[in-house]
Design a protein around this motif. Structure first.
Motif, PDB file in Angstrom:
ATOM      1  N   TYR A 185       0.834  -1.204   0.000  1.00 25.47           N
ATOM      2  CA  TYR A 185       0.000   0.000   0.000  1.00 25.47           C
ATOM      3  C   TYR A 185       0.870   1.256   0.000  1.00 25.47           C
ATOM      4  N   LYS A 221      -4.562  -0.790  -6.129  1.00 20.95           N
ATOM      5  CA  LYS A 221      -5.127  -1.164  -4.825  1.00 20.95           C
ATOM      6  C   LYS A 221      -6.235  -2.201  -4.994  1.00 20.95           C
ATOM      7  N   ARG A 222      -6.947  -2.120  -6.124  1.00 23.27           N
ATOM      8  CA  ARG A 222      -7.958  -3.124  -6.389  1.00 23.27           C
ATOM      9  C   ARG A 222      -7.298  -4.498  -6.524  1.00 23.27           C
ATOM     10  N   ILE A 275      -4.529  -5.421  -5.104  1.00 22.10           N
ATOM     11  CA  ILE A 275      -4.114  -5.868  -3.772  1.00 22.10           C
ATOM     12  C   ILE A 275      -5.287  -6.521  -3.050  1.00 22.10           C
ATOM     13  N   ARG A 276      -6.447  -5.903  -3.151  1.00 19.05           N
ATOM     14  CA  ARG A 276      -7.614  -6.462  -2.463  1.00 19.05           C
ATOM     15  C   ARG A 276      -7.965  -7.835  -3.030  1.00 19.05           C
ATOM     16  N   GLN A 277      -7.895  -7.937  -4.370  1.00 15.48           N
ATOM     17  CA  GLN A 277      -8.221  -9.228  -4.983  1.00 15.48           C
ATOM     18  C   GLN A 277      -7.244 -10.308  -4.547  1.00 15.48           C
ATOM     19  N   GLY A 313      -5.181 -10.191  -1.969  1.00 13.76           N
ATOM     20  CA  GLY A 313      -5.049 -10.320  -0.523  1.00 13.76           C
ATOM     21  C   GLY A 313      -3.617 -10.344  -0.037  1.00 13.76           C
ATOM     22  N   GLN A 332      -0.343  -8.112   1.393  1.00 15.97           N
ATOM     23  CA  GLN A 332      -0.069  -6.836   2.044  1.00 15.97           C
ATOM     24  C   GLN A 332       1.379  -6.405   1.868  1.00 15.97           C
TER      25      GLN A 332
END
Lengths: 496, 214
Positions: free
Chosen positions: B26, B75-76, B78-80, B82, B84
């Motif tokens: 991030y 960032k999308r 990263i969310r997909q 998972g 960090q």
């Protein structure tokens, strides 16, 4: 009557339109048919513009931002040839997959859209007069073709796609840096101003004013950058993976034209760099070095291949090396490099066509399991046989002629080392490829693959490039000789 | 204006060094976005006196893309996926910082070698641009996650953008838009590719994509 300058616009816009239409078709076969029609139609306009250049000289459009001179017309002719063949082949190849239920409608639509899009971007590489637009469009070809590799979702193709994407993007970043340095060299020399910055036709006449030191730095970046996309060793790592994992029509397009398009970008810079530095030697020595390294690296790797498409991929590295070597040798070498570009495009297109169809028939491209192809499919077995003979440089095919002329050019230029290393590398390739493929042609086949029949279009796709390879090896028509001469003059002296 | 430019360039160098030592993805994305804003600001400051609308428009488009569009896309991902952090990179974070100092030295040496025609007070921009390019290349080579490599690509592009701005000066608007469009397309394609990699393999570690050899 269409204005001639509009021909260049048509080549950029028409494939995008037909690609968009193809992507909305309700059935996969229709989508492929629309794509083929679009490509063939555009190729018709393309040939028209090529003929116009041959008869009347350079064609300009869009206030000189688009142009087609002898060099780009020659490359465009190769591109049209390769694209038309690949589009027809794609129809044949994917029809077989459709029969087996291996291709979904979504995949077919994606393929047709991206394949048509790649026509536009590659055409723009050739007809862009502005060197940074040329870069932009070559980078666009990378992005457009990325998902073509991953058409059949598999882990290996995903890996190949990521390598292709990252390595080529980094390569293109280097090329961009080179383009900027070349622009900086022109600005410092006071040879460009404002909107004219980086117009090739403008720059080539004023290249002697450019800063030589910056131009040298620029060429190193350009050679590494565009060389990555062209698959010159040691930046070739993406190439065998991408070529082996992509569907055969895409591999054929990559090898048949995309690599040459990247070398074309280097060709454009050669007269500018030579004139800025004051002598061509510096740049050409670098090209000879990369050419020989590619040739030898490819020769070493070819010995250990198991997969026929990977084998051909390394053969592409070898042939790109030969073209780079030819460009480096100057004068007669440039002529043979251009001639070799055409020969390699024909030979490699046929090779990937055959390997792809035989791979479909045998359901593998592993050479250990493809046995006795001549007994299974006469047409495609014959296609593979012809293309392999041509690619390893057997007489009387045209690749033999261009390779022979390359050796002659090396000896004429007094570069015995290059000639010896070339012969050494080509010899290893010759024996390595034959050792792998002789059992593929004639060994007894114990598997349950039965004799397949082939349609008329398939026969045409084998015989047309095959006959052309043979024909050009025996006799070179005058108009082709003249066209290559004029293209070579542009590389050697900017066409003056 | 020169003071503002110099301040932005120093901030840019600091972001480069921060990228060498950051493991949180991030944070990396945010730093790359800050770089994008700094570049836009440098372009605006450098042309503040002449006030050419074309340059302002393109610089603003650049800021929007690099500060909002890219971070959103990444960032999308990263969310997909998972993930960090960049865990156990090929080159550890302490060594990376040492490398960053060496690369900084190299960029100063290299830019001194380039005989560019530069305006007064612009001498630090070229080393900063080259350093930014090195940072991007370093992230591509020395980190495992596909996402970090994508950030590396963006950072590398940032460096070249700055280099072009100073060394070439006026680039036609069409060309600049084409370059921006390519960058957006590249990041989008990489984002989709990462989505597929993650769905297929359940990770985005590029060193584990190693079935194709030879």
């Amino acid at each position: 009557m269409i204005g001639h300058e509009n021909l260049l616009w048509i080549m950029l816009i028409l494939p995008l339109c037909t690609g968009a239409v193809a992507a909305t078709m309700p059935a996969a076969r229709k989508a492929l048919a629309v794509m083929c029609t679009g490509i063939l139609l555009t190729a018709g306009f393309g040939w028209w513009s090529v003929v116009h250049v041959v008869c009347h000289g350079t064609l300009f459009a869009a206030s000189d931002w688009l142009f087609l001179d002898a060099l780009s017309a020659y490359n465009l002719a190769i591109m049209l040839l390769v694209f038309s063949l690949c589009a027809c082949y794609a129809y044949v190849y994917f029809s077989c997959e459709l029969r087996r239920g291996q291709l979904t409608l979504r995949q077919a639509r994606l393929f047709t859209a991206l394949f048509s899009g790649s026509f536009s971007t590659m055409a723009l590489v050739l007809i862009a007069n502005n060197l940074s637009i040329m870069w932009v469009s070559l980078e666009a070809t990378t992005l457009v073709t990325t998902f073509l590799i991953y058409l059949h979702s598999s882990r290996q193709s995903l890996e190949a796609m990521w390598k292709y994407l990252i390595i080529c993007s980094v390569g293109m970043a280097f090329a961009f840096m080179g383009t900027l340095l070349a622009a900086a060299a022109a600005v410092k020399g006071g040879s460009v101003e404002g909107a004219q910055a980086l117009l090739w036709t403008h720059l080539v006449g004023r290249a002697s004013l450019c800063d030589p030191m910056l131009m040298k730095a620029a060429f190193i970046f350009l050679l590494i950058g565009y060389g990555t996309k062209a698959g010159l060793a040691p930046m070739h790592n993406w190439l065998p993976d991408a070529h082996s994992q992509a569907p055969a029509p895409v591999s054929a397009l990559f090898s048949g034209f995309m690599l040459s398009a990247s070398l074309y970008c280097i060709m454009r810079y050669l007269p500018i760099v030579s004139s800025a530095i004051g002598s061509p030697r510096w740049a050409t020595n670098l090209l000879i070095l990369f050419g020989i390294v590619s040739l030898l690296v490819a020769a070493a790797f070819i010995i250990f291949q198991h997969d026929v498409k990977r084998l051909f991929a390394y053969s592409s590295v070898e042939h790109m090396g030969i073209i780079a070597l030819g460009l480096g040798l100057g004068n007669a070498g440039v002529f043979t490099a251009l001639f070799h570009t055409l020969n390699h495009s024909l030979g490699k297109t046929l090779a990937f066509f055959s390997a792809g169809r035989l791979g479909q028939i045998f359901k593998t491209t592993d050479m250990g399991q493809m046995r006795g192809v001549m007994r299974i499919s006469r047409v495609w077995g014959f296609g593979l046989f012809i293309s392999v003979l041509a690619l390893i440089g057997a007489a009387p095919f045209s690749i033999f002629m261009s390779e022979f002329q390359t050796v002659k050019a090396a000896l004429d230029a007094g570069n015995v080392t290059a000639a010896v290393l070339f012969l050494f590398g080509a010899g290893i390739v010759f024996m390595g490829v034959l050792a792998h493929l002789i059992p593929v042609f004639w060994a007894r086949n114990e598997s349950d693959v039965s004799l397949v029949t082939t349609g008329l279009l398939e026969k045409f796709l084998v015989f047309f490039p095959g006959v052309l390879l043979l024909f050009l090896g025996i006799w070179m028509p005058d108009f082709l000789h003249g066209a290559i001469d004029r293209a070579a003059a542009i590389i050697l002296s900017g066409g003056n | 204006m020169e003071t503002y430019i110099e301040a932005s360039v120093i901030l840019l160098l600091l972001t480069d060094i921060a990228l060498f030592g950051t493991s949180r993805l991030y944070t990396c994305i945010t730093i790359a976005a800050v770089q994008g804003v700094l570049l836009g600001l440098i372009a605006l400051f450098a042309n503040a006196e002449t006030f050419i609308p074309r340059i302002i428009v393109i610089a603003s488009i650049g800021i929007v893309i690099k500060a909002f569009v890219f971070p959103y896309l990444l960032k999308r991902t990263i969310r997909q996926a998972g993930v960090q952090r960049e865990i156990q990179p090929f080159i550890g974070y302490l060594s990376s910082l040492v490398v960053s100092l060496v690369l900084f030295g190299v960029s100063i040496w290299f830019s001194a070698k380039l005989p560019l025609a530069l305006g007064a007070g612009r001498s630090m921009i070229i080393p900063a641009a080259i350093m930014t390019m090195f940072t991007g290349l370093f992230l591509i080579v020395a980190r495992r996650k596909a996402l970090t490599q994508c950030i590396g690509y963006i950072v590398c592009e940032n460096g070249m953008y700055l280099f072009g701005m100073v060394a070439v000066g006026e680039i036609p608007a069409l060309v600049e838009l084409g370059i921006l469009l390519d960058a957006v397309a590249a990041v989008t394609v990489m984002g989709v590719a990462m989505y597929h990699i993650n769905r297929e393999f359940d990770h985005i570690d590029t060193d584990r994509l190693s079935s194709l050899k030879g």
